[in-house]
Design an enzyme around this catalytic site. Structure first.
Site, PDB file in Angstrom:
ATOM      1  N   ASP A  77       0.826  -1.205   0.000  1.00 55.80           N
ATOM      2  CA  ASP A  77       0.000   0.000   0.000  1.00 55.80           C
ATOM      3  C   ASP A  77       0.864   1.260   0.000  1.00 55.80           C
ATOM      4  OD1 ASP A  77      -2.288  -1.473  -0.092  1.00 55.80           O
ATOM      5  OD2 ASP A  77      -2.926  -1.070   1.971  1.00 55.80           O
ATOM      6  N   GLY A  78       2.045   1.190   0.628  1.00 55.94           N
ATOM      7  CA  GLY A  78       2.933   2.346   0.630  1.00 55.94           C
ATOM      8  C   GLY A  78       3.388   2.723  -0.763  1.00 55.94           C
ATOM      9  N   ASP A 180      -0.419  14.354  21.231  1.00 52.03           N
ATOM     10  CA  ASP A 180       0.810  14.101  20.477  1.00 52.03           C
ATOM     11  C   ASP A 180       0.612  14.402  18.998  1.00 52.03           C
ATOM     12  OD1 ASP A 180       2.066  13.324  22.765  1.00 52.03           O
ATOM     13  OD2 ASP A 180       2.203  11.193  22.275  1.00 52.03           O
ATOM     14  N   ALA A 192      -5.983   2.730   8.107  1.00 51.54           N
ATOM     15  CA  ALA A 192      -4.525   2.817   8.241  1.00 51.54           C
ATOM     16  C   ALA A 192      -4.179   3.462   9.586  1.00 51.54           C
ATOM     17  CB  ALA A 192      -3.946   3.591   7.055  1.00 51.54           C
ATOM     18  N   TYR A 193      -3.393   4.530   9.572  1.00 52.59           N
ATOM     19  CA  TYR A 193      -2.950   5.184  10.804  1.00 52.59           C
ATOM     20  C   TYR A 193      -4.126   5.600  11.673  1.00 52.59           C
ATOM     21  CZ  TYR A 193      -0.016   8.354  13.646  1.00 52.59           C
ATOM     22  OH  TYR A 193       0.650   8.989  14.662  1.00 52.59           O
ATOM     23  N   SER A 194      -5.150   6.132  11.043  1.00 54.88           N
ATOM     24  CA  SER A 194      -6.323   6.593  11.790  1.00 54.88           C
ATOM     25  C   SER A 194      -6.918   5.480  12.649  1.00 54.88           C
ATOM     26  CB  SER A 194      -7.377   7.126  10.811  1.00 54.88           C
ATOM     27  OG  SER A 194      -8.564   7.482  11.486  1.00 54.88           O
ATOM     28  N   LEU A 195      -7.021   4.290  12.100  1.00 60.95           N
ATOM     29  CA  LEU A 195      -7.586   3.162  12.840  1.00 60.95           C
ATOM     30  C   LEU A 195      -6.716   2.812  14.045  1.00 60.95           C
ATOM     31  CD1 LEU A 195      -9.811   0.972  12.932  1.00 60.95           C
ATOM     32  CD2 LEU A 195      -8.311  -0.462  11.532  1.00 60.95           C
ATOM     33  N   SER A 196      -5.403   2.906  13.882  1.00 57.58           N
ATOM     34  CA  SER A 196      -4.493   2.524  14.964  1.00 57.58           C
ATOM     35  C   SER A 196      -4.568   3.478  16.150  1.00 57.58           C
ATOM     36  CB  SER A 196      -3.053   2.455  14.443  1.00 57.58           C
ATOM     37  OG  SER A 196      -2.524   3.744  14.199  1.00 57.58           O
ATOM     38  N   ALA A 215      -3.007  10.210  21.148  1.00 55.59           N
ATOM     39  CA  ALA A 215      -2.698  10.293  22.579  1.00 55.59           C
ATOM     40  C   ALA A 215      -3.137  11.631  23.179  1.00 55.59           C
ATOM     41  CB  ALA A 215      -1.194  10.076  22.808  1.00 55.59           C
TER      42      ALA A 215
END
Length: 295
Positions: A77-78, A180, A192-196, A215
């Site tokens: 995906d990247g 953060d 992606a990042y949002s889900l994490s 955070a």
């Protein structure tokens, strides 16, 4: 079925030397159909010099100096996201062939290369359109591409303290995040990042963006979903007087006097999908919903 000569622009991951067999297969399939094959220069050098392959490219190109009927992204995906940023507003459909574990964007396995090439020539595929986020600054412009298909993340640069992110939506004050960072995601990037960091999963094609704090200092801060027609303005304060802006993972340093404006990009990214592909099926597989994970 098309009888005309097709043009393919190929982007690839230069960190997967053991996957050259897949590259050879796609090149052979396109050669059999006498297609014009354009290869990105960095990937071309990797194949020829690093993998010692004989790549019969019609053209080797740099940056966005190409035109084609299809773009093929060979990696994960990247790699797909990088290809999409370079394709930009060209409106060229992008096909993702995964060289490792299947992703949400690069969802064609190496074993399906012959079938998908045949499908492209026979017209047996669909194209999904995906929204992107455009980032504008009132100070020093971003050095790289200014649009993100997955997400835009505002992040602290140092390890010592949080940053303050003042957010307005369409001119109305929303809140000031003490956190953060903040992730503004498209539906494509919601897994992606949002889900994490606790963001919601949003079905592609839904005309919204989500904002999720990274955070947060306050426990009552929750993700929020807004229409993708909205204009988001961000003002960041940091003890180090700097912060990071990351577009699809590619980060740049900004000073805190930089104001950011986020809005829907003026173009849509076109993604090639196999006929019959179903998003919820892919979602269940990737998220392992329904799998018995008891030992």
């Amino acid at each position: 079925m098309t009888s005309r000569k097709l043009r393919f622009a190929i982007f690839g991951n230069t960190y997967q030397p053991k996957k050259s067999v897949s590259v050879q297969k796609i090149l052979a399939c396109l050669s059999e159909r006498k297609a014009d094959v354009y290869v990105e220069s960095e990937f071309y050098d990797f194949l020829c010099q690093g993998q010692h392959l004989d790549v019969a490219a019609t053209k080797v190109f740099k940056g966005s100096d190409f035109d084609a009927d299809f773009v093929i992204s060979m990696g994960g995906d990247g790699t797909f996201l990088r290809a999409a940023s370079i394709v930009g507003d060209k409106q060229i459909p992008i096909l993702g062939i995964n060289m490792g574990r299947l992703g949400f964007l690069a969802d064609i396995s190496a074993g399906e290369i012959e079938q998908i090439v045949r499908a492209l020539y026979e017209g047996d595929y669909s194209i999904e359109t995906r929204a992107a986020i455009k980032v504008e600054t009132d100070g020093k412009p971003l050095e790289g591409y200014d649009c993100a298909l997955n997400d835009v993340a505002i992040l602290k640069r140092d390890n010592a303290s949080m940053i303050s992110i003042r957010v307005t939506v369409n001119g109305d004050y929303l809140t000031t995040y003490q956190a953060d960072g903040l992730v503004v995601s498209t539906p494509t990037g919601s897994t992606a990042y949002s889900l994490s960091v606790g963001g919601p999963i949003i079905v592609p094609g839904t005309c919204v963006f989500s904002m999720t704090a990274v955070a947060p200092h306050s426990l009552n801060i929750r993700p929020i979903v807004i229409p993708d027609k909205a204009e988001i303005n961000l003002k960041v304060e940091s003890r180090s007087h700097n912060f990071l802006v990351a577009l699809d993972g590619r980060s740049e340093n900004c000073t805190e006097d930089t104001h950011l404006t986020l809005r829907k990009a003026p173009y849509l990214v076109r993604v090639v999908k196999r006929a019959g592909t179903r998003y919820f099926h892919t979602l269940r597989e990737k998220m392992m919903w329904g799998a018995d994970q008891r030992g």
